[in-house]
Design a protein around this motif. Sequence first.
Motif, PDB file in Angstrom:
ATOM      1  N   GLU A   2       0.834  -1.194   0.000  1.00 13.23           N
ATOM      2  CA  GLU A   2       0.000   0.000   0.000  1.00 13.23           C
ATOM      3  C   GLU A   2       0.874   1.251   0.000  1.00 13.23           C
ATOM      4  OE1 GLU A   2      -2.636  -0.007   3.306  1.00 13.23           O
ATOM      5  OE2 GLU A   2      -3.376  -2.015   2.883  1.00 13.23           O
ATOM      6  N   LEU A   3       0.365   2.296  -0.594  1.00  6.26           N
ATOM      7  CA  LEU A   3       1.100   3.548  -0.672  1.00  6.26           C
ATOM      8  C   LEU A   3       1.337   4.141   0.715  1.00  6.26           C
ATOM      9  CD1 LEU A   3       2.405   5.650  -2.489  1.00  6.26           C
ATOM     10  CD2 LEU A   3       0.203   6.807  -2.577  1.00  6.26           C
ATOM     11  N   THR A   4       0.351   4.049   1.612  1.00 12.08           N
ATOM     12  CA  THR A   4       0.527   4.615   2.956  1.00 12.08           C
ATOM     13  C   THR A   4       1.677   3.935   3.689  1.00 12.08           C
ATOM     14  OG1 THR A   4      -1.181   3.137   3.813  1.00 12.08           O
ATOM     15  CG2 THR A   4      -1.860   5.370   3.232  1.00 12.08           C
ATOM     16  N   LEU A   5       1.816   2.626   3.515  1.00  7.97           N
ATOM     17  CA  LEU A   5       2.939   1.914   4.140  1.00  7.97           C
ATOM     18  C   LEU A   5       4.255   2.358   3.518  1.00  7.97           C
ATOM     19  CD1 LEU A   5       4.084  -0.173   6.076  1.00  7.97           C
ATOM     20  CD2 LEU A   5       3.628  -1.924   4.350  1.00  7.97           C
ATOM     21  N   LEU A   6       4.285   2.554   2.220  1.00  9.01           N
ATOM     22  CA  LEU A   6       5.502   3.014   1.549  1.00  9.01           C
ATOM     23  C   LEU A   6       5.905   4.396   2.041  1.00  9.01           C
ATOM     24  CD1 LEU A   6       7.598   2.272  -0.624  1.00  9.01           C
ATOM     25  CD2 LEU A   6       6.121   3.418  -2.279  1.00  9.01           C
ATOM     26  N   ALA A  13      15.428   7.777   6.777  1.00  3.64           N
ATOM     27  CA  ALA A  13      16.406   7.694   5.698  1.00  3.64           C
ATOM     28  C   ALA A  13      16.986   6.301   5.461  1.00  3.64           C
ATOM     29  CB  ALA A  13      17.544   8.679   5.967  1.00  3.64           C
ATOM     30  N   TRP A  14      17.228   5.538   6.497  1.00  2.25           N
ATOM     31  CA  TRP A  14      17.962   4.282   6.347  1.00  2.25           C
ATOM     32  C   TRP A  14      17.071   3.046   6.358  1.00  2.25           C
ATOM     33  CZ3 TRP A  14      22.620   4.946   4.572  1.00  2.25           C
ATOM     34  CH2 TRP A  14      23.239   6.175   4.798  1.00  2.25           C
ATOM     35  N   SER A  15      15.773   3.209   6.396  1.00  2.19           N
ATOM     36  CA  SER A  15      14.868   2.062   6.487  1.00  2.19           C
ATOM     37  C   SER A  15      15.019   1.096   5.317  1.00  2.19           C
ATOM     38  CB  SER A  15      13.417   2.528   6.577  1.00  2.19           C
ATOM     39  OG  SER A  15      13.208   3.261   7.748  1.00  2.19           O
ATOM     40  N   LEU A  16      15.030   1.621   4.091  1.00  2.00           N
ATOM     41  CA  LEU A  16      15.146   0.749   2.923  1.00  2.00           C
ATOM     42  C   LEU A  16      16.456  -0.028   2.931  1.00  2.00           C
ATOM     43  CD1 LEU A  16      13.753   2.939  -0.001  1.00  2.00           C
ATOM     44  CD2 LEU A  16      12.683   0.946   1.044  1.00  2.00           C
ATOM     45  N   LYS A  17      17.541   0.652   3.291  1.00  2.00           N
ATOM     46  CA  LYS A  17      18.857  -0.004   3.281  1.00  2.00           C
ATOM     47  C   LYS A  17      18.936  -1.094   4.348  1.00  2.00           C
ATOM     48  CE  LYS A  17      23.411   0.645   1.952  1.00  2.00           C
ATOM     49  NZ  LYS A  17      24.210   1.476   1.093  1.00  2.00           N
ATOM     50  N   ILE A  18      18.399  -0.843   5.524  1.00  2.00           N
ATOM     51  CA  ILE A  18      18.412  -1.855   6.589  1.00  2.00           C
ATOM     52  C   ILE A  18      17.621  -3.085   6.153  1.00  2.00           C
ATOM     53  CG2 ILE A  18      17.616  -2.390   8.931  1.00  2.00           C
ATOM     54  CD1 ILE A  18      18.184   0.602   9.612  1.00  2.00           C
ATOM     55  N   LEU A  19      16.438  -2.870   5.609  1.00  2.00           N
ATOM     56  CA  LEU A  19      15.620  -3.996   5.145  1.00  2.00           C
ATOM     57  C   LEU A  19      16.317  -4.768   4.034  1.00  2.00           C
ATOM     58  CD1 LEU A  19      12.062  -2.404   5.138  1.00  2.00           C
ATOM     59  CD2 LEU A  19      12.912  -4.169   6.688  1.00  2.00           C
ATOM     60  N   ALA A  20      16.910  -4.050   3.085  1.00  2.00           N
ATOM     61  CA  ALA A  20      17.607  -4.712   1.973  1.00  2.00           C
ATOM     62  C   ALA A  20      18.788  -5.532   2.473  1.00  2.00           C
ATOM     63  CB  ALA A  20      18.069  -3.679   0.955  1.00  2.00           C
ATOM     64  N   LEU A  21      19.530  -4.995   3.433  1.00  2.01           N
ATOM     65  CA  LEU A  21      20.679  -5.730   3.979  1.00  2.01           C
ATOM     66  C   LEU A  21      20.233  -7.013   4.683  1.00  2.01           C
ATOM     67  CD1 LEU A  21      22.792  -2.761   5.346  1.00  2.01           C
ATOM     68  CD2 LEU A  21      23.476  -4.347   3.531  1.00  2.01           C
ATOM     69  N   ALA A  82      12.229  -7.640   0.412  1.00  3.95           N
ATOM     70  CA  ALA A  82      12.505  -8.070  -0.967  1.00  3.95           C
ATOM     71  C   ALA A  82      12.339  -6.894  -1.921  1.00  3.95           C
ATOM     72  CB  ALA A  82      11.590  -9.227  -1.354  1.00  3.95           C
ATOM     73  N   MET A  83      11.290  -6.096  -1.702  1.00  4.86           N
ATOM     74  CA  MET A  83      11.076  -4.903  -2.520  1.00  4.86           C
ATOM     75  C   MET A  83      12.213  -3.899  -2.305  1.00  4.86           C
ATOM     76  SD  MET A  83       8.998  -1.471  -2.252  1.00  4.86           S
ATOM     77  CE  MET A  83       9.275  -1.590  -0.567  1.00  4.86           C
ATOM     78  N   ALA A  84      12.620  -3.687  -1.061  1.00  2.00           N
ATOM     79  CA  ALA A  84      13.709  -2.756  -0.754  1.00  2.00           C
ATOM     80  C   ALA A  84      15.003  -3.200  -1.429  1.00  2.00           C
ATOM     81  CB  ALA A  84      13.905  -2.653   0.759  1.00  2.00           C
ATOM     82  N   SER A  85      15.249  -4.484  -1.445  1.00  2.00           N
ATOM     83  CA  SER A  85      16.442  -5.014  -2.098  1.00  2.00           C
ATOM     84  C   SER A  85      16.404  -4.759  -3.605  1.00  2.00           C
ATOM     85  CB  SER A  85      16.565  -6.513  -1.816  1.00  2.00           C
ATOM     86  OG  SER A  85      17.705  -7.044  -2.441  1.00  2.00           O
ATOM     87  N   ILE A 170      13.077   2.016 -10.787  1.00  2.00           N
ATOM     88  CA  ILE A 170      12.688   2.022  -9.372  1.00  2.00           C
ATOM     89  C   ILE A 170      11.190   1.798  -9.254  1.00  2.00           C
ATOM     90  CG2 ILE A 170      12.541   3.468  -7.300  1.00  2.00           C
ATOM     91  CD1 ILE A 170      15.218   4.775  -8.345  1.00  2.00           C
ATOM     92  N   ASN A 171      10.419   2.423 -10.117  1.00  2.00           N
ATOM     93  CA  ASN A 171       8.966   2.240 -10.123  1.00  2.00           C
ATOM     94  C   ASN A 171       8.618   0.768 -10.302  1.00  2.00           C
ATOM     95  OD1 ASN A 171       6.444   1.814 -11.910  1.00  2.00           O
ATOM     96  ND2 ASN A 171       6.070   3.789 -10.937  1.00  2.00           N
ATOM     97  N   GLN A 172       9.273   0.102 -11.226  1.00  2.00           N
ATOM     98  CA  GLN A 172       9.004  -1.318 -11.477  1.00  2.00           C
ATOM     99  C   GLN A 172       9.482  -2.190 -10.319  1.00  2.00           C
ATOM    100  OE1 GLN A 172      10.821  -1.764 -15.330  1.00  2.00           O
ATOM    101  NE2 GLN A 172       9.011  -0.990 -16.390  1.00  2.00           N
ATOM    102  N   ALA A 173      10.574  -1.779  -9.652  1.00  2.00           N
ATOM    103  CA  ALA A 173      11.070  -2.533  -8.492  1.00  2.00           C
ATOM    104  C   ALA A 173      10.095  -2.444  -7.322  1.00  2.00           C
ATOM    105  CB  ALA A 173      12.446  -2.015  -8.077  1.00  2.00           C
ATOM    106  N   ILE A 174       9.409  -1.311  -7.208  1.00  2.00           N
ATOM    107  CA  ILE A 174       8.438  -1.133  -6.126  1.00  2.00           C
ATOM    108  C   ILE A 174       7.238  -2.034  -6.362  1.00  2.00           C
ATOM    109  CG2 ILE A 174       6.866   0.498  -5.005  1.00  2.00           C
ATOM    110  CD1 ILE A 174       8.981   2.677  -5.784  1.00  2.00           C
ATOM    111  N   GLY A 175       6.763  -2.054  -7.592  1.00  2.00           N
ATOM    112  CA  GLY A 175       5.637  -2.930  -7.930  1.00  2.00           C
ATOM    113  C   GLY A 175       4.329  -2.503  -7.310  1.00  2.00           C
ATOM    114  N   LEU A 176       4.157  -1.229  -7.011  1.00  2.00           N
ATOM    115  CA  LEU A 176       2.920  -0.721  -6.431  1.00  2.00           C
ATOM    116  C   LEU A 176       1.871  -0.620  -7.524  1.00  2.00           C
ATOM    117  CD1 LEU A 176       1.657   0.592  -3.845  1.00  2.00           C
ATOM    118  CD2 LEU A 176       2.332   2.768  -4.823  1.00  2.00           C
ATOM    119  N   ARG A 177       0.728  -1.189  -7.290  1.00  2.00           N
ATOM    120  CA  ARG A 177      -0.359  -1.108  -8.255  1.00  2.00           C
ATOM    121  C   ARG A 177      -1.533  -0.403  -7.603  1.00  2.00           C
ATOM    122  NH1 ARG A 177       3.140  -1.357 -11.182  1.00  2.00           N
ATOM    123  NH2 ARG A 177       4.106  -3.246 -11.869  1.00  2.00           N
TER     124      ARG A 177
END
Length: 178
Positions: A2-6, A13-21, A82-85, A170-177
């Motif tokens: 969901e967009l609100t979660l995104l 700032a570092w949330s995406l990187k922590i999740l990806a790691l 997985a999305m963050a990665s 990046i848009n395609q990596a997010i996969g938000l529909r």
Amino acid sequence: MELTLLVKLTSKAWSLKILALLHDGAPGRQAPLVAATGASRTSFANSLEHLIRLGMIEKNPGHGHPLRPEFRLTAEGAVVAAMASRILKSVPDNDAFSVLKRSWAVPILALTETPKRFSAIKSDLGPVTDRALSQSLCLLEDREWLKRDIDVSQRAPYPTYLAVNQGRNINQAIGLRI
């Protein structure tokens, strides 16, 4: 996702990187994660606490020391990680990642798969201010991740924004529909 979660997720700032790691197999202890992100301890701690509040990560029970806990992804966190990665793999360098650390960059790119007007982006994002949205759009346009076109088919011309180049990846990596 969901967009609100995104929007909530990218507010630190570092949330995406922590999740990806964590998704890519980095040890779940704080010291290796801080070193891998390159974040300051304070920024890292704020992002980590934010991810715990969102339910993306949790302390790994029975592992680590009480003062040096180990963290792991929750079930929901694994999907988001997985999305963050995918997002981080689609940016070529740290300079590009610095753009993604900005609060509104990723949600804007998620919304601009098709051409969108400023007002449509603003209404979809909710709490964004006009100034923050305008600055983010300009930054993404300067990086050539967004293309700004003027639609003159109406009586009053108006700009539309579309993710292109790296922004499209990046848009395609997010996969938000939506």
